[in-house]
Design a protein around this motif. Sequence first.
Motif, PDB file in Angstrom:
ATOM      1  N   LEU A 290       0.901  -1.152   0.118  1.00 31.92           N
ATOM      2  CA  LEU A 290      -0.158  -0.039  -0.104  1.00 31.92           C
ATOM      3  C   LEU A 290       0.913   1.154   0.143  1.00 31.92           C
ATOM      4  N   ALA A 291       2.145   1.196   0.754  1.00 29.63           N
ATOM      5  CA  ALA A 291       2.928   2.473   0.861  1.00 29.63           C
ATOM      6  C   ALA A 291       3.464   2.580  -0.666  1.00 29.63           C
ATOM      7  N   PHE A 292       3.836   1.600  -1.419  1.00 32.75           N
ATOM      8  CA  PHE A 292       4.421   1.844  -2.797  1.00 32.75           C
ATOM      9  C   PHE A 292       3.255   2.202  -3.570  1.00 32.75           C
ATOM     10  N   ALA A 293       2.044   1.796  -3.500  1.00 35.02           N
ATOM     11  CA  ALA A 293       0.911   2.218  -4.420  1.00 35.02           C
ATOM     12  C   ALA A 293       0.552   3.439  -4.060  1.00 35.02           C
ATOM     13  N   LYS A 294       0.515   4.166  -2.805  1.00 40.59           N
ATOM     14  CA  LYS A 294       0.299   5.428  -2.484  1.00 40.59           C
ATOM     15  C   LYS A 294       1.220   6.440  -2.992  1.00 40.59           C
ATOM     16  N   ARG A 295       2.389   6.231  -3.026  1.00 41.08           N
ATOM     17  CA  ARG A 295       3.517   6.939  -3.713  1.00 41.08           C
ATOM     18  C   ARG A 295       3.417   6.983  -5.269  1.00 41.08           C
ATOM     19  N   ASN A 296       3.133   5.741  -5.829  1.00 41.96           N
ATOM     20  CA  ASN A 296       3.319   5.411  -7.159  1.00 41.96           C
ATOM     21  C   ASN A 296       2.077   5.783  -7.845  1.00 41.96           C
ATOM     22  N   LYS A 297       0.765   5.787  -7.715  1.00 39.69           N
ATOM     23  CA  LYS A 297      -0.199   6.154  -7.988  1.00 39.69           C
ATOM     24  C   LYS A 297      -0.733   5.521  -9.252  1.00 39.69           C
ATOM     25  N   GLU A 298       0.010   4.655  -9.697  1.00 38.93           N
ATOM     26  CA  GLU A 298      -0.243   3.605 -11.033  1.00 38.93           C
ATOM     27  C   GLU A 298      -0.281   2.244 -10.470  1.00 38.93           C
ATOM     28  N   THR A 299      -0.273   1.914  -9.224  1.00 35.17           N
ATOM     29  CA  THR A 299      -0.237   0.515  -9.171  1.00 35.17           C
ATOM     30  C   THR A 299      -1.673   0.217  -8.381  1.00 35.17           C
ATOM     31  N   LEU A 300      -2.175  -1.098  -8.627  1.00 30.77           N
ATOM     32  CA  LEU A 300      -3.432  -1.610  -8.152  1.00 30.77           C
ATOM     33  C   LEU A 300      -2.781  -2.723  -7.168  1.00 30.77           C
ATOM     34  N   VAL A 301      -3.449  -2.552  -5.828  1.00 26.22           N
ATOM     35  CA  VAL A 301      -3.154  -3.478  -4.985  1.00 26.22           C
ATOM     36  C   VAL A 301      -4.359  -4.321  -4.571  1.00 26.22           C
ATOM     37  N   ILE A 302      -4.038  -5.940  -4.816  1.00 21.27           N
ATOM     38  CA  ILE A 302      -5.208  -6.701  -4.713  1.00 21.27           C
ATOM     39  C   ILE A 302      -4.858  -7.651  -3.251  1.00 21.27           C
ATOM     40  N   VAL A 303      -5.753  -7.976  -2.568  1.00 24.86           N
ATOM     41  CA  VAL A 303      -5.324  -8.707  -1.328  1.00 24.86           C
ATOM     42  C   VAL A 303      -6.621  -9.770  -1.266  1.00 24.86           C
ATOM     43  N   THR A 304      -6.203 -10.938  -1.242  1.00 28.85           N
ATOM     44  CA  THR A 304      -7.167 -12.253  -1.118  1.00 28.85           C
ATOM     45  C   THR A 304      -6.614 -13.580  -0.759  1.00 28.85           C
ATOM     46  N   ALA A 305      -7.527 -14.614  -0.485  1.00 29.77           N
ATOM     47  CA  ALA A 305      -6.944 -15.909  -0.364  1.00 29.77           C
ATOM     48  C   ALA A 305      -7.483 -16.768  -1.302  1.00 29.77           C
ATOM     49  N   ASP A 306      -6.840 -18.032  -1.564  1.00 22.61           N
ATOM     50  CA  ASP A 306      -7.237 -18.943  -2.181  1.00 22.61           C
ATOM     51  C   ASP A 306      -8.414 -19.615  -1.560  1.00 22.61           C
ATOM     52  N   HIS A 307      -8.429 -19.755  -0.579  1.00 24.27           N
ATOM     53  CA  HIS A 307      -9.430 -20.255   0.299  1.00 24.27           C
ATOM     54  C   HIS A 307      -9.425 -20.126   1.875  1.00 24.27           C
ATOM     55  N   GLU A 308     -10.149 -20.630   2.634  1.00 24.08           N
ATOM     56  CA  GLU A 308     -10.013 -20.603   4.301  1.00 24.08           C
ATOM     57  C   GLU A 308      -9.734 -22.016   4.770  1.00 24.08           C
ATOM     58  N   THR A 309      -8.721 -21.762   5.618  1.00 28.55           N
ATOM     59  CA  THR A 309      -8.193 -23.150   6.407  1.00 28.55           C
ATOM     60  C   THR A 309      -8.534 -23.311   7.817  1.00 28.55           C
ATOM     61  N   GLY A 310      -9.236 -24.529   8.256  1.00 26.57           N
ATOM     62  CA  GLY A 310      -9.343 -24.652   9.589  1.00 26.57           C
ATOM     63  C   GLY A 310     -10.830 -24.617   9.920  1.00 26.57           C
ATOM     64  N   GLY A 311     -11.674 -23.878   9.350  1.00 23.26           N
ATOM     65  CA  GLY A 311     -12.978 -23.565   9.804  1.00 23.26           C
ATOM     66  C   GLY A 311     -12.723 -22.736  11.075  1.00 23.26           C
ATOM     67  N   TYR A 312     -11.966 -21.610  11.082  1.00 20.73           N
ATOM     68  CA  TYR A 312     -11.613 -20.964  12.159  1.00 20.73           C
ATOM     69  C   TYR A 312     -12.593 -20.039  12.674  1.00 20.73           C
ATOM     70  N   ALA A 313     -13.100 -19.881  14.121  1.00 20.85           N
ATOM     71  CA  ALA A 313     -14.040 -18.998  14.632  1.00 20.85           C
ATOM     72  C   ALA A 313     -13.576 -18.502  16.104  1.00 20.85           C
ATOM     73  N   ILE A 314     -13.820 -17.342  16.280  1.00 17.28           N
ATOM     74  CA  ILE A 314     -13.249 -16.846  17.748  1.00 17.28           C
ATOM     75  C   ILE A 314     -14.549 -17.192  18.591  1.00 17.28           C
ATOM     76  N   GLN A 315     -14.333 -17.885  19.747  1.00 19.77           N
ATOM     77  CA  GLN A 315     -15.541 -18.363  20.879  1.00 19.77           C
ATOM     78  C   GLN A 315     -16.020 -17.583  21.617  1.00 19.77           C
ATOM     79  N   PRO A 316     -16.951 -17.807  22.295  1.00 22.78           N
ATOM     80  CA  PRO A 316     -17.651 -17.127  23.402  1.00 22.78           C
ATOM     81  C   PRO A 316     -16.809 -17.273  24.617  1.00 22.78           C
ATOM     82  N   GLY A 317     -16.475 -16.229  25.303  1.00 26.39           N
ATOM     83  CA  GLY A 317     -15.628 -16.064  26.416  1.00 26.39           C
ATOM     84  C   GLY A 317     -14.435 -15.498  25.957  1.00 26.39           C
ATOM     85  N   SER A 318     -14.161 -15.225  24.668  1.00 22.70           N
ATOM     86  CA  SER A 318     -12.997 -14.477  24.312  1.00 22.70           C
ATOM     87  C   SER A 318     -12.797 -12.758  24.635  1.00 22.70           C
ATOM     88  N   ARG A 319     -11.563 -12.350  24.900  1.00 23.60           N
ATOM     89  CA  ARG A 319     -11.425 -10.897  24.852  1.00 23.60           C
ATOM     90  C   ARG A 319     -10.466 -10.632  23.953  1.00 23.60           C
TER      91      ARG A 319
END
Length: 377
Positions: A290-319
């Motif tokens: 992002l820092a590069f793209a904000k300076r450069n102005k001609e750069t597209l930044v894409i962030v994603t994942a191929d899939h989720e792993t683990g079926g992770y969830a934050i459980q009740p009682g968490s802080r």
Amino acid sequence: MNLLLRYLVLALLLFPLSCKSPESINLEVLESEPPARNIIFLIGDGMGISQITAGMYSHKKPLNIEDFKVIGLHKPYAANDLITDSAAGATAFATGHKTNKSVLGLDAEGNVVPNIFEQAKAREYALGLLTTSSIVHATPAGFFAHVPLRSQYEDIAEQLADSKVDFFMGGGMRYFNQREKDGKNLINDMEGKGYNIYNAYDEELYSITPDFSRGFGYFTARNDPPKSLQGRKYLPPATRIGTRFLQKRSSRGFIFMVEGAQIDWAGHANEQDYMIAEMLDFDEAVGEALAFAKRNKETLVIVTADHETGGYAIQPGSRRDSLIAGFTCEDHTASLVPVFAYGPRADLFRGIYENTAIYDKMILALGWGELEAETEE
């Protein structure tokens, strides 16, 4: 003929298997914004919404990923299974084709399909790959290899050596210079083809002065790189170094794929602390992009994942300072995956779409069809 109309006709001719209909093209974005010169494509392997949430709650400051205003969701399933893997996922991103699990660079019928790196190299773009896994692992390999099985590591290494990728960094050096298949030393071959090849055992990354007239390769491990919790720290600075190298390497533009691979490995292991550490390391790399793209102005930044792993969830009682992990499996899941975009034509990435559409949207963001249409004028 109107230039935009000419482009639409040409786009449908050039990409008939991937662009499903003209309705999928956001005309307002194409009309109102010039195309991107560069793309930094960051893949947090195994990173779903819950992994991002855990990173946010565990960090004292907002994450870099929170800076994105354009957000979408993609459907990650493979051609032959609702639960995909990294090979099929990377192939979808790189080629615009759904394929079967474990397959790289081939469609579901086994035919070789061109990828965006090959198409970019034909247009004289610079190309970069960076990962916290082996460089021949499924996600980076999806951008240069064509093999029926992702486990063909030595074959994939040969294809990287022939790929003309300008910058690469990751583990897996043994598949290049300790090969069981043929005993070749591909590192010597690559140096003869115009690369400078380094490794973490002989050269500190910061001690290297890149020669922009030659390709740059850096092996971070003989096998797989260590965990972030074990002291691995190269992903964020290598993202910064790689963007600068690629920018100087070609005046036409560049495409740089950056993978935070071990978010996925932590999910398979059902280890929350490992997962959060990898998520935060990946987010630092996002910050560099992002820092590069904000300076450069001609750069597209894409962030994603191929899939989720683990079926992770934050459980009740968490802080916020004490999250309670809940994993439902030790494998990938079929959950929709978030997509974040910043820069020229980022609005193309809003909405819900197939994972293959990310390839289509990158082509549109780069304006390749428009360039061909202008040439014909």
